[in-house]
Design a protein around this motif. Structure first.
Motif, PDB file in Angstrom:
ATOM      1  N   ASP A  23       2.872  40.187  55.894  1.00 26.40           N
ATOM      2  CA  ASP A  23       3.156  39.887  54.446  1.00 26.40           C
ATOM      3  C   ASP A  23       2.681  38.685  54.276  1.00 26.40           C
ATOM      4  OD1 ASP A  23       4.078  39.664  52.005  1.00 26.40           O
ATOM      5  OD2 ASP A  23       6.208  39.090  52.503  1.00 26.40           O
ATOM      6  N   ILE A  24       1.223  38.545  54.445  1.00 28.87           N
ATOM      7  CA  ILE A  24       0.513  36.987  54.309  1.00 28.87           C
ATOM      8  C   ILE A  24       0.236  36.609  52.717  1.00 28.87           C
ATOM      9  CG2 ILE A  24      -1.716  38.073  54.621  1.00 28.87           C
ATOM     10  CD1 ILE A  24      -2.518  35.449  56.075  1.00 28.87           C
ATOM     11  N   ALA A  25       0.837  35.638  52.205  1.00 27.38           N
ATOM     12  CA  ALA A  25       0.653  34.737  51.110  1.00 27.38           C
ATOM     13  C   ALA A  25       0.963  33.679  50.695  1.00 27.38           C
ATOM     14  CB  ALA A  25       1.727  35.923  50.000  1.00 27.38           C
ATOM     15  N   PHE A  26       0.298  32.938  49.916  1.00 29.97           N
ATOM     16  CA  PHE A  26       0.837  31.809  49.488  1.00 29.97           C
ATOM     17  C   PHE A  26       2.014  31.562  48.726  1.00 29.97           C
ATOM     18  CE2 PHE A  26      -3.928  31.333  49.918  1.00 29.97           C
ATOM     19  CZ  PHE A  26      -4.015  30.200  50.927  1.00 29.97           C
ATOM     20  N   ARG A  27       2.967  31.034  49.204  1.00 35.38           N
ATOM     21  CA  ARG A  27       4.100  30.715  48.510  1.00 35.38           C
ATOM     22  C   ARG A  27       4.582  29.042  48.102  1.00 35.38           C
ATOM     23  NH1 ARG A  27       4.843  35.135  51.773  1.00 35.38           N
ATOM     24  NH2 ARG A  27       5.341  37.056  50.749  1.00 35.38           N
ATOM     25  N   PRO A  28       5.345  28.951  47.194  1.00 34.80           N
ATOM     26  CA  PRO A  28       5.882  27.601  47.037  1.00 34.80           C
ATOM     27  C   PRO A  28       6.995  27.476  48.356  1.00 34.80           C
ATOM     28  CG  PRO A  28       5.806  28.486  45.125  1.00 34.80           C
ATOM     29  CD  PRO A  28       5.357  29.668  45.924  1.00 34.80           C
ATOM     30  N   LEU A  29       7.162  26.084  48.490  1.00 32.98           N
ATOM     31  CA  LEU A  29       8.206  26.139  49.729  1.00 32.98           C
ATOM     32  C   LEU A  29       9.598  26.397  49.353  1.00 32.98           C
ATOM     33  CD1 LEU A  29       8.986  24.933  52.359  1.00 32.98           C
ATOM     34  CD2 LEU A  29       9.329  22.715  51.127  1.00 32.98           C
TER      35      LEU A  29
ATOM     36  N   VAL B 253      10.151  28.893  47.317  1.00 29.24           N
ATOM     37  CA  VAL B 253      10.412  30.406  47.534  1.00 29.24           C
ATOM     38  C   VAL B 253      10.297  30.736  48.938  1.00 29.24           C
ATOM     39  CG1 VAL B 253       8.896  32.593  46.928  1.00 29.24           C
ATOM     40  CG2 VAL B 253       9.289  30.742  45.247  1.00 29.24           C
ATOM     41  N   ALA B 254       9.714  30.338  49.829  1.00 26.59           N
ATOM     42  CA  ALA B 254       9.371  30.724  51.240  1.00 26.59           C
ATOM     43  C   ALA B 254      10.783  30.172  51.813  1.00 26.59           C
ATOM     44  CB  ALA B 254       8.465  29.990  51.899  1.00 26.59           C
ATOM     45  N   LEU B 255      11.487  29.437  51.565  1.00 25.33           N
ATOM     46  CA  LEU B 255      12.826  29.200  52.021  1.00 25.33           C
ATOM     47  C   LEU B 255      13.982  30.160  51.521  1.00 25.33           C
ATOM     48  CD1 LEU B 255      12.765  25.275  51.880  1.00 25.33           C
ATOM     49  CD2 LEU B 255      13.116  26.540  53.937  1.00 25.33           C
ATOM     50  N   ARG B 256      13.802  31.071  50.705  1.00 27.04           N
ATOM     51  CA  ARG B 256      14.653  31.960  50.458  1.00 27.04           C
ATOM     52  C   ARG B 256      14.263  33.341  51.106  1.00 27.04           C
ATOM     53  NH1 ARG B 256      13.998  29.902  44.893  1.00 27.04           N
ATOM     54  NH2 ARG B 256      12.333  31.722  44.427  1.00 27.04           N
ATOM     55  N   LEU B 257      13.271  33.386  51.908  1.00 26.04           N
ATOM     56  CA  LEU B 257      12.921  34.459  52.369  1.00 26.04           C
ATOM     57  C   LEU B 257      13.760  34.643  53.743  1.00 26.04           C
ATOM     58  CD1 LEU B 257       8.905  34.321  52.375  1.00 26.04           C
ATOM     59  CD2 LEU B 257      10.602  35.936  51.172  1.00 26.04           C
ATOM     60  N   PRO B 258      14.012  35.850  54.411  1.00 23.98           N
ATOM     61  CA  PRO B 258      14.572  35.826  55.710  1.00 23.98           C
ATOM     62  C   PRO B 258      13.665  35.365  56.905  1.00 23.98           C
ATOM     63  CG  PRO B 258      13.763  38.227  55.155  1.00 23.98           C
ATOM     64  CD  PRO B 258      13.241  37.051  53.753  1.00 23.98           C
ATOM     65  N   LEU B 259      14.035  34.282  57.508  1.00 24.81           N
ATOM     66  CA  LEU B 259      13.310  33.337  58.217  1.00 24.81           C
ATOM     67  C   LEU B 259      13.885  33.408  59.533  1.00 24.81           C
ATOM     68  CD1 LEU B 259      12.125  30.531  55.829  1.00 24.81           C
ATOM     69  CD2 LEU B 259      10.588  32.523  56.616  1.00 24.81           C
ATOM     70  N   ALA B 260      13.413  32.818  60.829  1.00 30.32           N
ATOM     71  CA  ALA B 260      13.924  32.354  62.076  1.00 30.32           C
ATOM     72  C   ALA B 260      14.513  31.049  61.761  1.00 30.32           C
ATOM     73  CB  ALA B 260      13.096  32.544  63.148  1.00 30.32           C
TER      74      ALA B 260
ATOM     75  N   THR C  98      11.937  28.033  62.021  1.00 29.70           N
ATOM     76  CA  THR C  98      11.117  28.131  60.893  1.00 29.70           C
ATOM     77  C   THR C  98      11.525  27.670  59.798  1.00 29.70           C
ATOM     78  OG1 THR C  98      10.072  30.309  61.794  1.00 29.70           O
ATOM     79  CG2 THR C  98       9.721  29.492  59.487  1.00 29.70           C
ATOM     80  N   GLU C  99      12.761  27.931  59.688  1.00 30.71           N
ATOM     81  CA  GLU C  99      13.645  27.538  58.041  1.00 30.71           C
ATOM     82  C   GLU C  99      13.741  25.901  58.363  1.00 30.71           C
ATOM     83  OE1 GLU C  99      17.742  27.753  55.801  1.00 30.71           O
ATOM     84  OE2 GLU C  99      17.451  29.196  57.521  1.00 30.71           O
ATOM     85  N   PHE C 100      14.180  25.539  59.725  1.00 25.81           N
ATOM     86  CA  PHE C 100      14.595  24.189  60.084  1.00 25.81           C
ATOM     87  C   PHE C 100      12.836  23.308  59.729  1.00 25.81           C
ATOM     88  CE2 PHE C 100      14.376  20.412  62.637  1.00 25.81           C
ATOM     89  CZ  PHE C 100      15.375  19.804  62.352  1.00 25.81           C
ATOM     90  N   MET C 101      11.892  23.724  60.273  1.00 22.89           N
ATOM     91  CA  MET C 101      10.728  23.147  60.388  1.00 22.89           C
ATOM     92  C   MET C 101      10.236  23.192  58.735  1.00 22.89           C
ATOM     93  SD  MET C 101       9.818  21.797  63.123  1.00 22.89           S
ATOM     94  CE  MET C 101      10.129  21.624  64.849  1.00 22.89           C
ATOM     95  N   LEU C 102      10.469  24.208  58.053  1.00 21.95           N
ATOM     96  CA  LEU C 102       9.931  24.063  56.622  1.00 21.95           C
ATOM     97  C   LEU C 102      10.844  22.889  55.873  1.00 21.95           C
ATOM     98  CD1 LEU C 102       9.484  27.740  55.676  1.00 21.95           C
ATOM     99  CD2 LEU C 102       7.774  25.980  55.942  1.00 21.95           C
ATOM    100  N   HIS C 103      12.217  22.963  55.957  1.00 23.60           N
ATOM    101  CA  HIS C 103      12.941  21.921  55.545  1.00 23.60           C
ATOM    102  C   HIS C 103      12.223  20.546  56.028  1.00 23.60           C
ATOM    103  CE1 HIS C 103      16.410  23.557  53.300  1.00 23.60           C
ATOM    104  NE2 HIS C 103      16.225  24.734  54.399  1.00 23.60           N
TER     105      HIS C 103
END
Length: 139
Positions: free
Chosen positions: A85-91, A93-100, A103-108
């Motif tokens: 599921d490769i796509a460009f997403r605003p941050l 939006v990405a943070l609302r996805l099911p993440l490890a 991954t969620e911590f690093m995106l924050h």
């Protein structure tokens, strides 16, 4: 590229591997392609941190996290098909996805960076007794 807490030769190898994996898995070349081979450009790469999976995990990894501002240059996603599921997403939006959790911590952490995208200090994420342990590394 900033210091990533290891020997310069290992730091370069890790950065080159990150650029190569980005190209193979997304089609985004962080460098120049000549004769079908990627010649990595590490000059804009930023080290965010690293993480180690729990000791009890059947699959272990010691991952480094990098980022790079690609500016306004046009990007086309492609890659090897390894990512489903490769796509460009605003941050946000990405943070609302099911993440490890890592991954969620690093995106924050990335979301808190200033316009220069330089982390004040990289982070080291590991687990102890099943709970995440966070330590800020020297800059």
């Amino acid at each position: 590229m900033t210091n990533i807490g290891c020997a310069p030769s290992l730091a370069r190898a890790l950065a080159v591997a990150a650029v190569r994996e980005t190209w193979e898995e997304t089609g985004i070349a962080l460098g120049r392609i000549a004769a079908g081979r990627l010649q990595p450009d590490l000059s804009g790469l930023r080290y965010v941190g690293r993480a180690i999976t729990p000791a009890e995990s059947p699959i272990r990894f010691h991952a480094r996290f990098f980022l790079q501002d690609v500016g306004d240059r046009p990007l086309t996603l492609g890659g090897s098909g390894e990512l489903l599921d490769i796509a460009f997403r605003p941050l946000e939006v990405a943070l609302r996805l099911p993440l490890a959790d890592i991954t969620e911590f690093m995106l924050h952490q990335i979301g808190r960076l200033g316009p220069d995208l330089r982390p004040e200090r990289p982070v080291f994420w590991r687990y102890r007794r099943g709970k995440p342990m966070i330590r800020w590394e020297k800059a």
